[in-house]
Scaffold this motif. Sequence first.
Motif, PDB file in Angstrom:
ATOM      1  N   ALA A 129       0.823  -1.216   0.000  1.00  0.00           N
ATOM      2  CA  ALA A 129       0.000   0.000   0.000  1.00  0.00           C
ATOM      3  C   ALA A 129       0.858   1.267   0.000  1.00  0.00           C
ATOM      4  O   ALA A 129       0.399   2.335  -0.424  1.00  0.00           O
ATOM      5  CB  ALA A 129      -0.930  -0.006   1.207  1.00  0.00           C
ATOM      6  N   LEU A 130       2.100   1.152   0.467  1.00  0.00           N
ATOM      7  CA  LEU A 130       3.004   2.306   0.497  1.00  0.00           C
ATOM      8  C   LEU A 130       3.716   2.545  -0.833  1.00  0.00           C
ATOM      9  O   LEU A 130       4.208   3.644  -1.084  1.00  0.00           O
ATOM     10  CB  LEU A 130       4.078   2.099   1.571  1.00  0.00           C
ATOM     11  CG  LEU A 130       3.645   2.102   3.034  1.00  0.00           C
ATOM     12  CD1 LEU A 130       4.829   1.701   3.910  1.00  0.00           C
ATOM     13  CD2 LEU A 130       3.114   3.464   3.446  1.00  0.00           C
ATOM     14  N   LEU A 131       3.814   1.524  -1.664  1.00  0.00           N
ATOM     15  CA  LEU A 131       4.629   1.625  -2.880  1.00  0.00           C
ATOM     16  C   LEU A 131       4.019   2.620  -3.867  1.00  0.00           C
ATOM     17  O   LEU A 131       2.863   2.472  -4.269  1.00  0.00           O
ATOM     18  CB  LEU A 131       4.773   0.248  -3.546  1.00  0.00           C
ATOM     19  CG  LEU A 131       5.540  -0.807  -2.752  1.00  0.00           C
ATOM     20  CD1 LEU A 131       5.523  -2.144  -3.478  1.00  0.00           C
ATOM     21  CD2 LEU A 131       6.981  -0.352  -2.475  1.00  0.00           C
ATOM     22  N   PRO A 132       4.792   3.621  -4.281  1.00  0.00           N
ATOM     23  CA  PRO A 132       4.261   4.627  -5.209  1.00  0.00           C
ATOM     24  C   PRO A 132       4.244   4.106  -6.645  1.00  0.00           C
ATOM     25  O   PRO A 132       5.175   3.432  -7.075  1.00  0.00           O
ATOM     26  CB  PRO A 132       5.249   5.780  -5.065  1.00  0.00           C
ATOM     27  CG  PRO A 132       6.543   5.122  -4.704  1.00  0.00           C
ATOM     28  CD  PRO A 132       6.186   3.908  -3.888  1.00  0.00           C
ATOM     29  N   HIS A 133       3.187   4.431  -7.370  1.00  0.00           N
ATOM     30  CA  HIS A 133       3.077   3.967  -8.750  1.00  0.00           C
ATOM     31  C   HIS A 133       3.277   5.088  -9.765  1.00  0.00           C
ATOM     32  O   HIS A 133       3.054   4.892 -10.962  1.00  0.00           O
ATOM     33  CB  HIS A 133       1.754   3.230  -8.952  1.00  0.00           C
ATOM     34  CG  HIS A 133       1.765   1.875  -8.309  1.00  0.00           C
ATOM     35  ND1 HIS A 133       2.216   0.739  -8.952  1.00  0.00           N
ATOM     36  CD2 HIS A 133       1.446   1.483  -7.050  1.00  0.00           C
ATOM     37  CE1 HIS A 133       2.141  -0.294  -8.139  1.00  0.00           C
ATOM     38  NE2 HIS A 133       1.686   0.127  -6.974  1.00  0.00           N
ATOM     39  N   ASP A 134       3.695   6.251  -9.285  1.00  0.00           N
ATOM     40  CA  ASP A 134       4.156   7.304 -10.203  1.00  0.00           C
ATOM     41  C   ASP A 134       5.153   8.179  -9.444  1.00  0.00           C
ATOM     42  O   ASP A 134       5.255   8.101  -8.210  1.00  0.00           O
ATOM     43  CB  ASP A 134       2.993   8.117 -10.786  1.00  0.00           C
ATOM     44  CG  ASP A 134       2.195   8.865  -9.738  1.00  0.00           C
ATOM     45  OD1 ASP A 134       2.789   9.690  -9.003  1.00  0.00           O
ATOM     46  OD2 ASP A 134       0.973   8.630  -9.643  1.00  0.00           O
ATOM     47  N   THR A 135       5.885   9.001 -10.170  1.00  0.00           N
ATOM     48  CA  THR A 135       6.969   9.774  -9.545  1.00  0.00           C
ATOM     49  C   THR A 135       6.446  10.872  -8.629  1.00  0.00           C
ATOM     50  O   THR A 135       7.141  11.261  -7.690  1.00  0.00           O
ATOM     51  CB  THR A 135       7.901  10.352 -10.620  1.00  0.00           C
ATOM     52  OG1 THR A 135       7.112  10.971 -11.651  1.00  0.00           O
ATOM     53  CG2 THR A 135       8.769   9.271 -11.250  1.00  0.00           C
ATOM     54  N   LYS A 160       5.870  13.940 -14.209  1.00  0.00           N
ATOM     55  CA  LYS A 160       5.233  12.735 -13.682  1.00  0.00           C
ATOM     56  C   LYS A 160       5.395  11.569 -14.647  1.00  0.00           C
ATOM     57  O   LYS A 160       5.090  11.676 -15.829  1.00  0.00           O
ATOM     58  CB  LYS A 160       3.741  13.008 -13.439  1.00  0.00           C
ATOM     59  CG  LYS A 160       2.994  11.855 -12.800  1.00  0.00           C
ATOM     60  CD  LYS A 160       1.543  12.256 -12.540  1.00  0.00           C
ATOM     61  CE  LYS A 160       0.751  11.119 -11.926  1.00  0.00           C
ATOM     62  NZ  LYS A 160      -0.645  11.521 -11.645  1.00  0.00           N
ATOM     63  N   ARG A 161       5.897  10.456 -14.114  1.00  0.00           N
ATOM     64  CA  ARG A 161       6.070   9.229 -14.900  1.00  0.00           C
ATOM     65  C   ARG A 161       5.589   8.044 -14.071  1.00  0.00           C
ATOM     66  O   ARG A 161       5.634   8.090 -12.846  1.00  0.00           O
ATOM     67  CB  ARG A 161       7.554   9.022 -15.261  1.00  0.00           C
ATOM     68  CG  ARG A 161       8.119  10.011 -16.255  1.00  0.00           C
ATOM     69  CD  ARG A 161       9.565   9.667 -16.605  1.00  0.00           C
ATOM     70  NE  ARG A 161      10.418   9.670 -15.423  1.00  0.00           N
ATOM     71  CZ  ARG A 161      11.003  10.750 -14.928  1.00  0.00           C
ATOM     72  NH1 ARG A 161      10.814  11.916 -15.492  1.00  0.00           N
ATOM     73  NH2 ARG A 161      11.763  10.669 -13.851  1.00  0.00           N
ATOM     74  N   PRO A 162       5.178   6.954 -14.733  1.00  0.00           N
ATOM     75  CA  PRO A 162       4.771   5.760 -13.980  1.00  0.00           C
ATOM     76  C   PRO A 162       5.965   5.126 -13.265  1.00  0.00           C
ATOM     77  O   PRO A 162       7.115   5.300 -13.688  1.00  0.00           O
ATOM     78  CB  PRO A 162       4.227   4.816 -15.051  1.00  0.00           C
ATOM     79  CG  PRO A 162       4.141   5.603 -16.311  1.00  0.00           C
ATOM     80  CD  PRO A 162       5.052   6.777 -16.172  1.00  0.00           C
ATOM     81  N   MET A 163       5.695   4.407 -12.188  1.00  0.00           N
ATOM     82  CA  MET A 163       6.714   3.625 -11.498  1.00  0.00           C
ATOM     83  C   MET A 163       6.178   2.220 -11.291  1.00  0.00           C
ATOM     84  O   MET A 163       4.975   2.020 -11.097  1.00  0.00           O
ATOM     85  CB  MET A 163       7.074   4.256 -10.152  1.00  0.00           C
ATOM     86  CG  MET A 163       7.890   5.518 -10.284  1.00  0.00           C
ATOM     87  SD  MET A 163       8.342   6.220  -8.680  1.00  0.00           S
ATOM     88  CE  MET A 163       9.542   5.035  -8.099  1.00  0.00           C
ATOM     89  N   ARG A 164       7.102   1.258 -11.346  1.00  0.00           N
ATOM     90  CA  ARG A 164       6.715  -0.147 -11.249  1.00  0.00           C
ATOM     91  C   ARG A 164       7.491  -0.839 -10.137  1.00  0.00           C
ATOM     92  O   ARG A 164       8.614  -0.439  -9.806  1.00  0.00           O
ATOM     93  CB  ARG A 164       7.002  -0.855 -12.588  1.00  0.00           C
ATOM     94  CG  ARG A 164       6.028  -0.472 -13.682  1.00  0.00           C
ATOM     95  CD  ARG A 164       6.498  -0.931 -15.045  1.00  0.00           C
ATOM     96  NE  ARG A 164       5.364  -1.058 -15.976  1.00  0.00           N
ATOM     97  CZ  ARG A 164       5.478  -1.256 -17.276  1.00  0.00           C
ATOM     98  NH1 ARG A 164       6.692  -1.374 -17.823  1.00  0.00           N
ATOM     99  NH2 ARG A 164       4.411  -1.365 -18.041  1.00  0.00           N
ATOM    100  N   HIS A 165       6.887  -1.921  -9.613  1.00  0.00           N
ATOM    101  CA  HIS A 165       7.508  -2.682  -8.532  1.00  0.00           C
ATOM    102  C   HIS A 165       7.342  -4.173  -8.788  1.00  0.00           C
ATOM    103  O   HIS A 165       6.290  -4.613  -9.275  1.00  0.00           O
ATOM    104  CB  HIS A 165       6.864  -2.318  -7.194  1.00  0.00           C
ATOM    105  CG  HIS A 165       6.974  -0.868  -6.861  1.00  0.00           C
ATOM    106  ND1 HIS A 165       8.060  -0.339  -6.205  1.00  0.00           N
ATOM    107  CD2 HIS A 165       6.143   0.175  -7.141  1.00  0.00           C
ATOM    108  CE1 HIS A 165       7.889   0.971  -6.079  1.00  0.00           C
ATOM    109  NE2 HIS A 165       6.733   1.306  -6.638  1.00  0.00           N
TER     110      HIS A 165
END
Length: 291
Positions: A129-135, A160-165
């Motif tokens: 739930a803490l992991l960000p999915h964009d910058t 702003k760009r997407p982020m992945r985990h």
Amino acid sequence: MGGSIYIGISGWRYEPWRGVFYPEGLVQSRELEYASRQLSTIEINGSFYSLQRPHSYAEWYAATPPGFVFSCKGNRFLTHILRLRDPEGPLANVLASGVFELREKLGPFLWQFPPNFQFDPERMERFFALLPHDTDAALARARLYEPRMEGRTSLDAGPKRPMRHAVEIRHDSFRDPAFIALLRKYKVALVVADTAGKWPYLEDVTADFMYLRLHGDKELYASGYSDEALDRWAARIRAWTSGGQPEDAHLASSKAPLKRAKRDLYCYFDNDIKVHAPFDAQRLMQRLGLR
């Protein structure tokens, strides 16, 4: 047309590679520059052992060509020492440590868990739930860094760009449909990890991208991949990137993933001990028609 495919290596600074993969006489400071022109992506694994500095990320950005992608391995203090207890501060530290200096070359974050770390649904969900999915979300989280980071942060996230985990597990308790459901809920990829049978091998599709780590199919970190093995991986990659999955996929959940026309895929060879990794990566790229 399938998704984008990035194939590369885990780390790049290996003494035995000098004079074998790296040309004789190439200075160490130019190894990343060389490797990034042979492969399309590299996993930063120094960030697993200690938080790196902003100037290092900036140097890595400058050394690599346009279109190159780094994945970033999450710090082991969070995954191995704290084991996800009170993850807020350490996660902020990781995001503040300089990763924004990679700008558009920042690919997925890899979060690897130790072999004795068992599936704890509540702890995992709190972390996911803490992991960000964009910058933008990552910057908001990074600004909560702990005082010890003062003077060594970088907080310019750019546009702003997407982020992945992606998550790599190493305990059998994760062979659980509830874990797959949790990954899908938070759009986190399950790492497909080939570990010569040492740790669980699962291929459940849980996000809009796939993340593969090929540690060696016969001997962990050491054995090279045969032509037959690489042909098999190429076929699986084609299935995943075209939105499907292999017919004989190893699954923990009987529920099908969301249908997609295509998926991006990141694949890292970590069979580095005998200098197989960069050459196996190049051979797989050739099979997939990648430059």
